[in-house]
Design an enzyme around this catalytic site. Structure first.
Site, PDB file in Angstrom:
ATOM      1  N   CYS A 124       0.828  -1.257  -0.005  1.00  0.00           N
ATOM      2  CA  CYS A 124       0.070   0.124   0.009  1.00  0.00           C
ATOM      3  C   CYS A 124       0.596   1.076   0.113  1.00  0.00           C
ATOM      4  O   CYS A 124       1.616   1.366   1.136  1.00  0.00           O
ATOM      5  CB  CYS A 124      -0.777  -0.162   1.309  1.00  0.00           C
ATOM      6  N   CYS A 131      -3.130  15.202   3.436  1.00  0.00           N
ATOM      7  CA  CYS A 131      -4.142  14.940   2.513  1.00  0.00           C
ATOM      8  C   CYS A 131      -4.912  16.430   2.665  1.00  0.00           C
ATOM      9  O   CYS A 131      -4.982  16.812   3.577  1.00  0.00           O
ATOM     10  CB  CYS A 131      -5.083  13.987   2.852  1.00  0.00           C
ATOM     11  N   GLY A 186      -2.733  10.188   1.299  1.00  0.00           N
ATOM     12  CA  GLY A 186      -2.972  11.219   0.427  1.00  0.00           C
ATOM     13  C   GLY A 186      -4.102  10.720  -0.811  1.00  0.00           C
ATOM     14  O   GLY A 186      -4.506   9.591  -0.748  1.00  0.00           O
ATOM     15  N   GLU A 187      -4.270  11.596  -1.647  1.00  0.00           N
ATOM     16  CA  GLU A 187      -5.354  11.482  -2.618  1.00  0.00           C
ATOM     17  C   GLU A 187      -4.643  11.522  -4.082  1.00  0.00           C
ATOM     18  O   GLU A 187      -4.243  12.410  -4.270  1.00  0.00           O
ATOM     19  CB  GLU A 187      -6.495  12.669  -2.605  1.00  0.00           C
ATOM     20  N   SER A 240     -13.520   5.325  -3.002  1.00  0.00           N
ATOM     21  CA  SER A 240     -13.944   5.261  -1.603  1.00  0.00           C
ATOM     22  C   SER A 240     -15.605   5.813  -1.303  1.00  0.00           C
ATOM     23  O   SER A 240     -15.417   7.095  -1.550  1.00  0.00           O
ATOM     24  CB  SER A 240     -12.903   5.992  -0.697  1.00  0.00           C
ATOM     25  N   HIS A 242     -18.590   4.706   0.732  1.00  0.00           N
ATOM     26  CA  HIS A 242     -18.905   4.829   2.189  1.00  0.00           C
ATOM     27  C   HIS A 242     -20.197   5.525   2.517  1.00  0.00           C
ATOM     28  O   HIS A 242     -20.590   5.226   3.764  1.00  0.00           O
ATOM     29  CB  HIS A 242     -17.673   5.556   2.894  1.00  0.00           C
ATOM     30  N   ASN A 317     -11.436   1.245  11.385  1.00  0.00           N
ATOM     31  CA  ASN A 317     -10.538   1.217  12.016  1.00  0.00           C
ATOM     32  C   ASN A 317      -9.994   2.277  12.842  1.00  0.00           C
ATOM     33  O   ASN A 317     -10.002   3.319  12.326  1.00  0.00           O
ATOM     34  CB  ASN A 317      -9.123   0.856  10.960  1.00  0.00           C
ATOM     35  N   CYS A 360      -6.046   0.383   6.816  1.00  0.00           N
ATOM     36  CA  CYS A 360      -6.610   1.363   6.175  1.00  0.00           C
ATOM     37  C   CYS A 360      -7.126   2.591   7.025  1.00  0.00           C
ATOM     38  O   CYS A 360      -7.643   2.405   8.053  1.00  0.00           O
ATOM     39  CB  CYS A 360      -8.026   0.866   5.600  1.00  0.00           C
TER      40      CYS A 360
END
Ligand code: SAH
Ligand code: SF4
Length: 385
Positions: A124, A131, A186-187, A240, A242, A317, A360
């Site tokens: 990862c 961010c 970050g994005e 993402s 959600h 998390n 994550c």
């Protein structure tokens, strides 16, 4: 966790040589041209060196046996093959490894290797330090943006992990690190060009040699960049998500205000190469009492209609000071069953590396901000995309 020792990137580097690891093929060729290699030999030399650096992972010029000794010595004076400094490596009880790497003075980056449960082990990687987005459930979102990472710094995260896992040469058969996911800090779609350039390095068949379908770029939904990253990289896409309605999504992910769900779903439908064998992964973090009811699951199914999709359910998390709790296990299973019954694979991700804050959304380095003006400029650039 270690704290940055420097806060000013302009401090002189202890090694004044030009760092070569992390360069693209073109950058390598032009560095060799500047160095004085004859034009007709640049192609051959850069191919040789590229192979040594990215297939064999060499950090010593002496290892380059097909380059004459004298030339090796001259190259060694000008160029360094060193890696950035690995400040800290933590290993979780479940085998997950978290690396804290100092890319430059004050620029600290985390990457996480998640070993295979079945066949695939993923690294990862981070694309930014901090961010600009402030998703409410994410630890990285509490760290201000320090700066975008360069393509070299992204590729170097892969090289540092390959060193640690002892997996050189890249061309050898069985490997633990098979996939790369842009799910670190970050994005990535606020840094699209460097991410695309990093993929060219990471996927080069004569180098690190990852298949493009083994790379997943995850975004919180930077709509104008979604099709572009697909065209530039052919990588797999993760969204993402959600939440499946605008009200809730805007509440937990402020970017939804700018790019609401209808626009996001249109961009997903237009993703290049989208098919049943190249599905989009929708990530859905399970937040107790927020987005986890059967009604939410049905809303999600309706939203995904017509899109080849898979849903990854991520148990939330926690991190120090986090405002949410993870849904109960039965609630998550009920949610998964409803989504699954509608024909979408809906695995529940086993949290990995929670004990070392490597799961994550738990990453956050202690990098100090650089110049406030630089950060504001970057934040503005991000807002303008
Ligand atoms: N910025 C990108 C990639 C990094 S985040 C993005 O948002 O997609 C990687 C994944 O972890 C995202 O799906 C993110 O929403 C999720 N995540 C963030 N915080 C989390 C948390 N506390 N628990 C579980 N998943 C989280
Ligand atoms: Fe940034 Fe992704 Fe975290 Fe949101 S979830 S704050 S976009 S890293």
């Amino acid at each position: 966790m270690a704290t940055a020792l420097y806060t000013n990137e302009k401090l002189p580097s202890p090694d004044a040589r030009i760092p070569l690891a992390g360069m693209s093929r073109d950058e390598l060729a032009s560095a060799l041209a500047d160095f004085g290699i004859e034009p007709k030999k640049i192609g051959m030399r850069s191919k040789q060196i590229f192979h040594w650096v990215y297939n064999y992972g060499v950090t010593d010029w002496e290892a380059m046996s097909n380059i004459a000794k004298g030339l090796r010595a001259q190259l060694a004076e000008r160029f360094s093959l060193a890696r950035p400094e690995l400040i800290e490596r933590q290993i979780s009880v479940d085998g997950t490894r978290k690396y804290l790497i100092r890319m430059a003075p004050g620029i600290e980056v985390e990457s996480v290797f998640i070993p295979a449960v079945s066949k695939t082990g993923a690294l990862c990687v981070s694309s930014q330090v901090g961010c600009t987005l402030t998703c409410k459930f994410c630890h990285t979102g509490t760290q201000k943006l320090v700066r975008n990472l360069t393509a070299a710094e992204i590729a170097l995260q892969v090289m540092v992990a390959r060193d640690d896992l002892d997996e050189w040469p890249s061309s050898s058969g069985v490997r633990k690190m098979t996939n790369i996911v842009f799910m670190g800090m970050g994005e990535p779609l606020y840094n699209t060009d460097e991410v695309a350039k990093a993929l060219d390095i990471i996927c080069d068949p004569e180098g690190l040699s990852f298949g493009r379908r083994r790379i997943t770029v995850s975004t919180s939904g930077v709509v104008p960049q979604i099709v572009k990253i697909g065209e530039q990289t052919s990588a797999m896409l993760a969204i993402s998500l959600h939440a499946a309605n605008d009200k809730l999504r805007t509440q937990i992910m402020p970017i939804n205000k700018k790019y609401p769900l209808a626009q996001l779903m249109d961009a997903c439908r237009a993703y290049p190469g989208l098919s049943n064998s190249k599905r989009i992964t929708f990530e859905y973090v399970m937040l107790k009492g927020m987005n986890d009811s059967p009604a939410h699951a049905k809303e999600l199914i309706a939203l995904l209609k017509g899109i080849p999709a898979k849903v990854n359910l991520i148990p939330f998390n926690p991190w120090p000071g986090s405002p949410y709790e993870c849904s109960n296990w039965e609630t998550i299973e009920t949610f998964a069953d409803i989504v699954n019954a509608a024909g979408y694979a809906s695995p529940i991700r086993t949290p990995r590396g929670r004990d070392i804050l490597a799961a994550c959304g738990q990453l956050r380095s202690e990098s100090e901000k650089l110049r406030a003006s630089t950060r504001r400029k970057l934040e503005k650039e991000n807002r303008d995309i």
